[in-house]
Structures are given as structure tokens and as C-alpha cells.
Design a protein around this motif. Structure first.
Motif, PDB file in Angstrom:
ATOM      1  N   GLN A  26       0.829  -1.206   0.000  1.00 54.33           N
ATOM      2  CA  GLN A  26       0.000   0.000   0.000  1.00 54.33           C
ATOM      3  C   GLN A  26       0.864   1.257   0.000  1.00 54.33           C
ATOM      4  N   SER A  27       2.078   1.118  -0.536  1.00 57.11           N
ATOM      5  CA  SER A  27       3.005   2.246  -0.522  1.00 57.11           C
ATOM      6  C   SER A  27       2.826   3.205  -1.696  1.00 57.11           C
ATOM      7  N   TRP A  28       2.121   2.800  -2.723  1.00 59.71           N
ATOM      8  CA  TRP A  28       1.918   3.623  -3.906  1.00 59.71           C
ATOM      9  C   TRP A  28       0.741   4.584  -3.692  1.00 59.71           C
ATOM     10  N   ALA A  29       0.529   5.496  -4.646  1.00 56.88           N
ATOM     11  CA  ALA A  29      -0.534   6.493  -4.490  1.00 56.88           C
ATOM     12  C   ALA A  29      -1.646   6.361  -5.528  1.00 56.88           C
ATOM     13  N   VAL A  30      -1.274   6.129  -6.786  1.00 54.51           N
ATOM     14  CA  VAL A  30      -2.241   6.068  -7.882  1.00 54.51           C
ATOM     15  C   VAL A  30      -1.873   4.890  -8.779  1.00 54.51           C
ATOM     16  N   SER A  31      -2.899   4.246  -9.331  1.00 54.85           N
ATOM     17  CA  SER A  31      -2.632   3.196 -10.319  1.00 54.85           C
ATOM     18  C   SER A  31      -3.534   3.382 -11.526  1.00 54.85           C
ATOM     19  N   GLU A  32      -3.048   2.884 -12.644  1.00 53.51           N
ATOM     20  CA  GLU A  32      -3.865   2.819 -13.854  1.00 53.51           C
ATOM     21  C   GLU A  32      -3.836   1.376 -14.327  1.00 53.51           C
ATOM     22  N   LEU A  33      -4.974   0.893 -14.754  1.00 52.64           N
ATOM     23  CA  LEU A  33      -5.093  -0.455 -15.273  1.00 52.64           C
ATOM     24  C   LEU A  33      -5.726  -0.338 -16.645  1.00 52.64           C
ATOM     25  N   MET A  34      -4.952  -0.717 -17.673  1.00 52.87           N
ATOM     26  CA  MET A  34      -5.422  -0.589 -19.049  1.00 52.87           C
ATOM     27  C   MET A  34      -5.537  -1.955 -19.695  1.00 52.87           C
ATOM     28  N   PHE A  35      -6.464  -2.057 -20.634  1.00 51.22           N
ATOM     29  CA  PHE A  35      -6.654  -3.286 -21.391  1.00 51.22           C
ATOM     30  C   PHE A  35      -6.518  -2.969 -22.877  1.00 51.22           C
ATOM     31  N   PHE A  36      -5.753  -3.819 -23.574  1.00 49.59           N
ATOM     32  CA  PHE A  36      -5.535  -3.670 -25.006  1.00 49.59           C
ATOM     33  C   PHE A  36      -5.875  -4.979 -25.711  1.00 49.59           C
ATOM     34  N   GLU A  37      -6.176  -4.874 -26.999  1.00 46.31           N
ATOM     35  CA  GLU A  37      -6.468  -6.079 -27.785  1.00 46.31           C
ATOM     36  C   GLU A  37      -5.199  -6.874 -28.091  1.00 46.31           C
ATOM     37  N   ASN A  38      -4.056  -6.178 -28.217  1.00 43.70           N
ATOM     38  CA  ASN A  38      -2.821  -6.859 -28.608  1.00 43.70           C
ATOM     39  C   ASN A  38      -1.602  -5.988 -28.300  1.00 43.70           C
ATOM     40  N   GLU A  39      -0.421  -6.572 -28.536  1.00 38.49           N
ATOM     41  CA  GLU A  39       0.837  -5.878 -28.255  1.00 38.49           C
ATOM     42  C   GLU A  39       1.021  -4.659 -29.150  1.00 38.49           C
ATOM     43  N   LYS A  40       0.555  -4.742 -30.387  1.00 43.76           N
ATOM     44  CA  LYS A  40       0.680  -3.618 -31.324  1.00 43.76           C
ATOM     45  C   LYS A  40      -0.053  -2.392 -30.791  1.00 43.76           C
ATOM     46  N   ASP A  41      -1.273  -2.587 -30.283  1.00 43.80           N
ATOM     47  CA  ASP A  41      -2.044  -1.462 -29.731  1.00 43.80           C
ATOM     48  C   ASP A  41      -1.366  -0.874 -28.495  1.00 43.80           C
ATOM     49  N   GLN A  42      -0.800  -1.744 -27.668  1.00 44.69           N
ATOM     50  CA  GLN A  42      -0.110  -1.258 -26.468  1.00 44.69           C
ATOM     51  C   GLN A  42       1.117  -0.449 -26.868  1.00 44.69           C
ATOM     52  N   ALA A  43       1.834  -0.891 -27.891  1.00 46.95           N
ATOM     53  CA  ALA A  43       3.010  -0.162 -28.371  1.00 46.95           C
ATOM     54  C   ALA A  43       2.610   1.198 -28.949  1.00 46.95           C
ATOM     55  N   SER A  44       1.487   1.250 -29.658  1.00 47.32           N
ATOM     56  CA  SER A  44       1.044   2.532 -30.229  1.00 47.32           C
ATOM     57  C   SER A  44       0.648   3.514 -29.129  1.00 47.32           C
ATOM     58  N   TYR A  45       0.106   3.001 -28.037  1.00 48.46           N
ATOM     59  CA  TYR A  45      -0.241   3.846 -26.886  1.00 48.46           C
ATOM     60  C   TYR A  45       1.008   4.518 -26.322  1.00 48.46           C
ATOM     61  N   GLN A  46       2.111   3.779 -26.259  1.00 49.49           N
ATOM     62  CA  GLN A  46       3.347   4.310 -25.662  1.00 49.49           C
ATOM     63  C   GLN A  46       3.832   5.570 -26.379  1.00 49.49           C
ATOM     64  N   THR A  47       3.670   5.616 -27.683  1.00 47.85           N
ATOM     65  CA  THR A  47       4.172   6.763 -28.452  1.00 47.85           C
ATOM     66  C   THR A  47       3.078   7.778 -28.803  1.00 47.85           C
ATOM     67  N   HIS A  48       1.855   7.507 -28.381  1.00 50.10           N
ATOM     68  CA  HIS A  48       0.740   8.395 -28.718  1.00 50.10           C
ATOM     69  C   HIS A  48       0.977   9.786 -28.112  1.00 50.10           C
ATOM     70  N   PRO A  49       0.666  10.851 -28.865  1.00 52.68           N
ATOM     71  CA  PRO A  49       0.876  12.220 -28.367  1.00 52.68           C
ATOM     72  C   PRO A  49       0.164  12.522 -27.043  1.00 52.68           C
ATOM     73  N   ILE A  50      -1.008  11.965 -26.827  1.00 52.23           N
ATOM     74  CA  ILE A  50      -1.725  12.217 -25.566  1.00 52.23           C
ATOM     75  C   ILE A  50      -0.957  11.590 -24.400  1.00 52.23           C
ATOM     76  N   HIS A  51      -0.421  10.385 -24.594  1.00 50.44           N
ATOM     77  CA  HIS A  51       0.375   9.740 -23.546  1.00 50.44           C
ATOM     78  C   HIS A  51       1.657  10.539 -23.302  1.00 50.44           C
ATOM     79  N   GLN A  52       2.299  10.982 -24.368  1.00 50.37           N
ATOM     80  CA  GLN A  52       3.526  11.774 -24.223  1.00 50.37           C
ATOM     81  C   GLN A  52       3.250  13.089 -23.490  1.00 50.37           C
ATOM     82  N   GLN A  53       2.091  13.688 -23.742  1.00 47.08           N
ATOM     83  CA  GLN A  53       1.714  14.924 -23.044  1.00 47.08           C
ATOM     84  C   GLN A  53       1.473  14.653 -21.566  1.00 47.08           C
ATOM     85  N   PHE A  54       0.832  13.533 -21.264  1.00 49.88           N
ATOM     86  CA  PHE A  54       0.621  13.143 -19.865  1.00 49.88           C
ATOM     87  C   PHE A  54       1.961  13.044 -19.143  1.00 49.88           C
ATOM     88  N   ILE A  55       2.927  12.393 -19.755  1.00 44.37           N
ATOM     89  CA  ILE A  55       4.256  12.251 -19.139  1.00 44.37           C
ATOM     90  C   ILE A  55       4.883  13.625 -18.922  1.00 44.37           C
TER      91      ILE A  55
END
Length: 135
Positions: free
Chosen positions: A88-117
Motif C-alpha cells: 500500500q506504498s503507492w498512491a495512484v494506479s492505472e489499469l489498461m486493457f488492449f487487444e494486442n501488443e501492437k495497440d499497447q506499443a502505439s499507446y506508448q508513443t501516442h501524443p496524448i500519452h507523451q503529453q501526460f508524461i
């Protein structure tokens, strides 16, 4: 009395045989709709800061606009039983579901994700990611 006992024993054996057959039958498991799971845990630089926690949560909510993410859950530590195996040492979590590895990889480089970072990385001290695929 013998008849009753004989009936009871016969019924018990029939029930036990039926239960054993049911337990031995293979369990049909449905294939997951979105088999790739991406679970991320964030630790705040300022532990206990509700303002910082809420900024990360707001940033995570922007990720819902990314089409590759099929489902997104955002959470904070639950006030459940304290046990050695529960972190219980963490503060926030996100749990995401993808159809496949390709979609997860596209999320990593997506501009909205990059803006969040860009907008939120100054708020966290540590991030741990767990990726898993359904078996």
C-alpha cells in the motif's frame, strides 16, 4: 430400517458420483475480450499530497481519448486489511486493457500519452509497470 438405510446409501453414492464427474469435467473459460493488461503504479514525490495525486488522476483521465486503450481503470490505495503481501506504498494506479501488443506499443508513443508524461512526471518519484497477457 434397512430399506431407509439402503436408500440413503444409494442416494449418497449417486450424489458423490455426480459431484466427482462434475468436478472432473473441464472448466470452460472464455477468451478475454482484451487480453493484454498494462498495470502502472505511481509513487508521489510528495507522499500524502492530495493535490499532486489529483493532478495525476486528471492526467490519466486524458488517456481515455486514445483509441487503442479498450478499457482504463484509475485507482488509489484501498483501505483494505493490512497484510505482509499487500503493498500500500503507492498512491495512484492505472489499469489498461488492449487487444494486442501492437495497440499497447502505439499507446506508448501516442501524443496524448507523451503529453501526460510531460505534464505529470514531475509529480511522481517512482513508477512500476506490470504488463501481462491472458493465458
Amino acid at each position: 430400517m434397512k430399506n431407509t438405510r439402503r436408500t440413503f446409501l444409494a442416494s449418497s453414492l449417486t450424489l458423490a458420483a455426480g459431484t466427482a464427474a462434475t468436478m472432473a469435467a473441464p472448466v470452460h473459460t472464455e477468451k478475454a475480450k482484451y487480453p493484454l493488461v498494462h498495470h502502472v503504479f505511481f509513487w508521489l514525490k510528495n507522499p500524502g499530497s492530495v493535490a499532486d495525486r489529483d493532478k495525476i488522476i486528471a492526467g490519466l483521465k486524458t488517456l481515455r481519448k486514445i483509441e487503442a486503450i479498450k478499457e482504463l481503470r484509475i485507482g488509489i490505495v484501498a483501505n483494505t486489511e493490512k497484510r505482509d503481501v499487500v503493498d500500500q506504498s503507492w498512491a495512484v494506479s492505472e489499469l489498461m486493457f488492449f487487444e494486442n501488443e501492437k495497440d499497447q506499443a502505439s499507446y506508448q508513443t501516442h501524443p496524448i500519452h507523451q503529453q501526460f508524461i510531460k505534464d505529470c512526471s514531475a509529480l511522481w518519484d517512482k513508477v512500476v509497470v506490470y504488463d501481462a497477457i491472458d493465458v
